[in-house]
Design a protein around this motif. Structure first.
Motif, PDB file in Angstrom:
ATOM      1  N   GLY A 209     -43.926   0.358 -52.559  1.00  0.00           N
ATOM      2  CA  GLY A 209     -44.547  -0.518 -51.581  1.00  0.00           C
ATOM      3  C   GLY A 209     -45.994  -0.819 -51.915  1.00  0.00           C
ATOM      4  O   GLY A 209     -46.596  -0.193 -52.786  1.00  0.00           O
ATOM      5  N   PRO A 210     -46.585  -1.771 -51.194  1.00  0.00           N
ATOM      6  CA  PRO A 210     -47.947  -2.221 -51.503  1.00  0.00           C
ATOM      7  C   PRO A 210     -48.994  -1.184 -51.111  1.00  0.00           C
ATOM      8  O   PRO A 210     -48.773  -0.336 -50.246  1.00  0.00           O
ATOM      9  CB  PRO A 210     -48.098  -3.494 -50.668  1.00  0.00           C
ATOM     10  N   ALA A 211     -50.151  -1.302 -51.756  1.00  0.00           N
ATOM     11  CA  ALA A 211     -51.237  -0.362 -51.495  1.00  0.00           C
ATOM     12  C   ALA A 211     -51.984  -0.684 -50.213  1.00  0.00           C
ATOM     13  O   ALA A 211     -52.603   0.198 -49.620  1.00  0.00           O
ATOM     14  CB  ALA A 211     -52.213  -0.364 -52.675  1.00  0.00           C
ATOM     15  N   GLY A 212     -51.965  -1.929 -49.790  1.00  0.00           N
ATOM     16  CA  GLY A 212     -52.781  -2.330 -48.654  1.00  0.00           C
ATOM     17  C   GLY A 212     -54.108  -2.885 -49.128  1.00  0.00           C
ATOM     18  O   GLY A 212     -54.439  -2.826 -50.316  1.00  0.00           O
ATOM     19  N   PRO A 213     -54.904  -3.428 -48.211  1.00  0.00           N
ATOM     20  CA  PRO A 213     -56.158  -4.069 -48.605  1.00  0.00           C
ATOM     21  C   PRO A 213     -57.187  -3.068 -49.126  1.00  0.00           C
ATOM     22  O   PRO A 213     -57.255  -1.930 -48.660  1.00  0.00           O
ATOM     23  CB  PRO A 213     -56.650  -4.722 -47.308  1.00  0.00           C
ATOM     24  N   SER A 214     -57.966  -3.513 -50.099  1.00  0.00           N
ATOM     25  CA  SER A 214     -59.071  -2.696 -50.574  1.00  0.00           C
ATOM     26  C   SER A 214     -60.146  -2.595 -49.507  1.00  0.00           C
ATOM     27  O   SER A 214     -60.187  -3.382 -48.551  1.00  0.00           O
ATOM     28  CB  SER A 214     -59.663  -3.310 -51.846  1.00  0.00           C
ATOM     29  N   ILE A 215     -61.040  -1.627 -49.659  1.00  0.00           N
ATOM     30  CA  ILE A 215     -62.183  -1.534 -48.745  1.00  0.00           C
ATOM     31  C   ILE A 215     -63.055  -2.771 -48.892  1.00  0.00           C
ATOM     32  O   ILE A 215     -63.597  -3.279 -47.907  1.00  0.00           O
ATOM     33  CB  ILE A 215     -62.976  -0.242 -49.008  1.00  0.00           C
ATOM     34  N   LEU A 216     -63.168  -3.282 -50.117  1.00  0.00           N
ATOM     35  CA  LEU A 216     -63.923  -4.516 -50.346  1.00  0.00           C
ATOM     36  C   LEU A 216     -63.321  -5.670 -49.552  1.00  0.00           C
ATOM     37  O   LEU A 216     -64.040  -6.458 -48.931  1.00  0.00           O
ATOM     38  CB  LEU A 216     -63.938  -4.851 -51.837  1.00  0.00           C
ATOM     39  N   ALA A 217     -62.001  -5.780 -49.551  1.00  0.00           N
ATOM     40  CA  ALA A 217     -61.337  -6.846 -48.793  1.00  0.00           C
ATOM     41  C   ALA A 217     -61.528  -6.649 -47.291  1.00  0.00           C
ATOM     42  O   ALA A 217     -61.721  -7.620 -46.548  1.00  0.00           O
ATOM     43  CB  ALA A 217     -59.852  -6.888 -49.141  1.00  0.00           C
ATOM     44  N   LEU A 218     -61.484  -5.403 -46.834  1.00  0.00           N
ATOM     45  CA  LEU A 218     -61.709  -5.138 -45.415  1.00  0.00           C
ATOM     46  C   LEU A 218     -63.101  -5.580 -44.991  1.00  0.00           C
ATOM     47  O   LEU A 218     -63.288  -6.165 -43.911  1.00  0.00           O
ATOM     48  CB  LEU A 218     -61.516  -3.646 -45.116  1.00  0.00           C
ATOM     49  N   HIS A 219     -64.077  -5.331 -45.841  1.00  0.00           N
ATOM     50  CA  HIS A 219     -65.424  -5.786 -45.508  1.00  0.00           C
ATOM     51  C   HIS A 219     -65.515  -7.303 -45.559  1.00  0.00           C
ATOM     52  O   HIS A 219     -66.226  -7.922 -44.748  1.00  0.00           O
ATOM     53  CB  HIS A 219     -66.474  -5.170 -46.429  1.00  0.00           C
ATOM     54  N   GLY A 220     -64.768  -7.910 -46.488  1.00  0.00           N
ATOM     55  CA  GLY A 220     -64.752  -9.365 -46.542  1.00  0.00           C
ATOM     56  C   GLY A 220     -64.235  -9.997 -45.266  1.00  0.00           C
ATOM     57  O   GLY A 220     -64.703 -11.063 -44.850  1.00  0.00           O
ATOM     58  N   ARG A 221     -63.273  -9.335 -44.614  1.00  0.00           N
ATOM     59  CA  ARG A 221     -62.752  -9.837 -43.346  1.00  0.00           C
ATOM     60  C   ARG A 221     -63.810  -9.732 -42.246  1.00  0.00           C
ATOM     61  O   ARG A 221     -63.849 -10.565 -41.326  1.00  0.00           O
ATOM     62  CB  ARG A 221     -61.516  -9.045 -42.942  1.00  0.00           C
TER      63      ARG A 221
END
Length: 392
Positions: A199-211
């Motif tokens: 299964g997928p890893a999920g969003p990176s912390i970088l992507a979470l901050h981008g949101r």
């Protein structure tokens, strides 16, 4: 803090002995390297860029590849990154070294995922930092007050080295919010992202901050490290740091005293591979092989080692983290018996800044075929029996 470590040097040299089975290094399987694709990309890169690919280049790296990485990270994160957010490095390891030069003075405290990647400890050892183990728990974990006095936070949330653990999204988000409140840099080391088995890893912390901050130039606290070493080949030595422009500038100044310039040729070859979609084509194949090898290792270990060790099957990455069941086991001591049986693992102590973690070991499954892994586990079982017998 432990001031010495030569085990990496040892296991990197073990490959020269054909009778030795190493399950120590975090190495890809050489038989799956896309050599034909790399040869084709090399020819195309030289035809496209000519002598420009053979020159010294900008310290930040080959601008077209930096631009490609910025676009890639923008797609993955859902917010815009530019070339000013990207520094190319000689593998992700150089990024860790540069972070040490820029951020660490003797005695500075690092809040680090524990156990901690040995390469990071090696990179920062000369800087003489202190460490605090990171607790990922969203409510009761490492506090904002503790983070305020740390120089930075070090994490490997995707299939961590050495444990293979995948950190849940909620825990990543909670740590990010704490880092923002504390005003602390948050390093996200992400070499194993392509190696997803369950299964997928999920969003990176970088992507979470981008949101959280989707607009404008990226100036957030996350310092993201990536590499092509696990998804294509380590020999290209292509890695990158994505961060706020002021951090990229500081790392660039540190880099110029390390190598003046990275290889424009390997950057140009990497760009050809990425633009042609070679990574996307290659990764599913190696993931299938590595999943089979992971499962073969765990099956053999259940039969041969289950009496003495316990572990979780990792959902991705390269490693199984085996923890002792038997109270008499000291993996530093067991390591010596394993070498006598011509089998190697990495004892847990090298992933501990204080070198006190002797209850676990890291075992790699990606490098060797299933039959070799099974033989390696049998040798490790023999070494364990001899070790325990010698202690009674």
């Amino acid at each position: 803090m432990n001031q010495t470590n030569n085990i990496t040097q040892q296991f990197m040299a073990m490959g020269i002995d054909p009778d030795f089975i190493s399950m120590a290094g975090g190495l890809p399987a050489a038989e799956f390297y896309p050599t034909a694709a790399i040869a084709d990309a090399s020819e195309k890169a030289l035809a496209r860029w000519g002598a420009g690919a053979l020159e010294y280049g900008p310290i930040e790296g080959f601008a077209p590849l930096r631009s490609h990485i910025a676009e890639r990270i923008s797609r993955e994160s859902g917010r815009t990154f530019t070339i000013g957010n990207v520094l190319l490095t000689v593998g992700a390891m150089q990024g860790l070294d540069l972070l040490g030069k820029v951020l660490i003075d003797p005695g500075d405290r690092i809040v680090a995922q524990f156990p901690t990647y040995v390469g990071a400890l090696d990179a920062w050892r000369p800087r003489l930092p202190a460490y605090e183990a990171l607790d990922w728990s969203p409510e009761d974990g490492t506090s904002v007050e503790s983070l305020k006095t740390a120089k930075f936070i070090y994490t490997v949330p995707n299939y961590s080295n050495p444990t293979g653990a995948l950190v849940p999204t909620a825990a990543r988000q909670a740590l990010l919010e704490k880092a923002i409140e504390a005003g602390t840099w948050l390093v996200e080391d992400d070499p194993y992202l392509p190696l997803q088995y369950d299964g997928p890893a999920g969003p990176s912390i970088l992507a979470l901050h981008g949101r959280m901050e989707p607009e404008g130039p990226y100036r957030g606290p996350v310092i993201y490290l990536g590499t092509l070493s696990k998804s294509i080949v380590p020999g290209l030595r292509v890695g990158w740091v994505v961060a706020a422009p002021e951090m990229i500038q500081a790392l660039t100044l540190a880099k110029q005293s390390s190598d003046i310039a990275s290889s424009m040729l390997t950057h140009a070859v990497a760009l050809e591979l990425l633009e042609a979609g070679r990574e996307e084509a290659h990764v599913p194949s190696i993931v299938g092989h590595y999943r089979e090898r992971r499962d073969a290792l765990c099956r053999a270990a259940e039969t041969e080692l289950g009496e003495w060790f316990e572990w979780e099957t990792p959902p991705g990455g390269m490693f199984v983290w085996m923890r002792k069941r038997h109270p008499a086991i000291d993996t530093d001591a067991l390591y010596r018996f394993a070498l006598e049986e011509k089998i190697a693992f990495v004892p847990g102590s090298v992933f501990d800044p204080a070198a006190q973690l002797r209850s676990a070991m890291r075992v790699n499954f990606t490098r060797n075929p299933a039959a070799v892994l099974e033989e390696g586990v049998a040798r490790l079982a023999k070494a364990t029996r001899r070790y325990l017998t010698s202690n009674f």
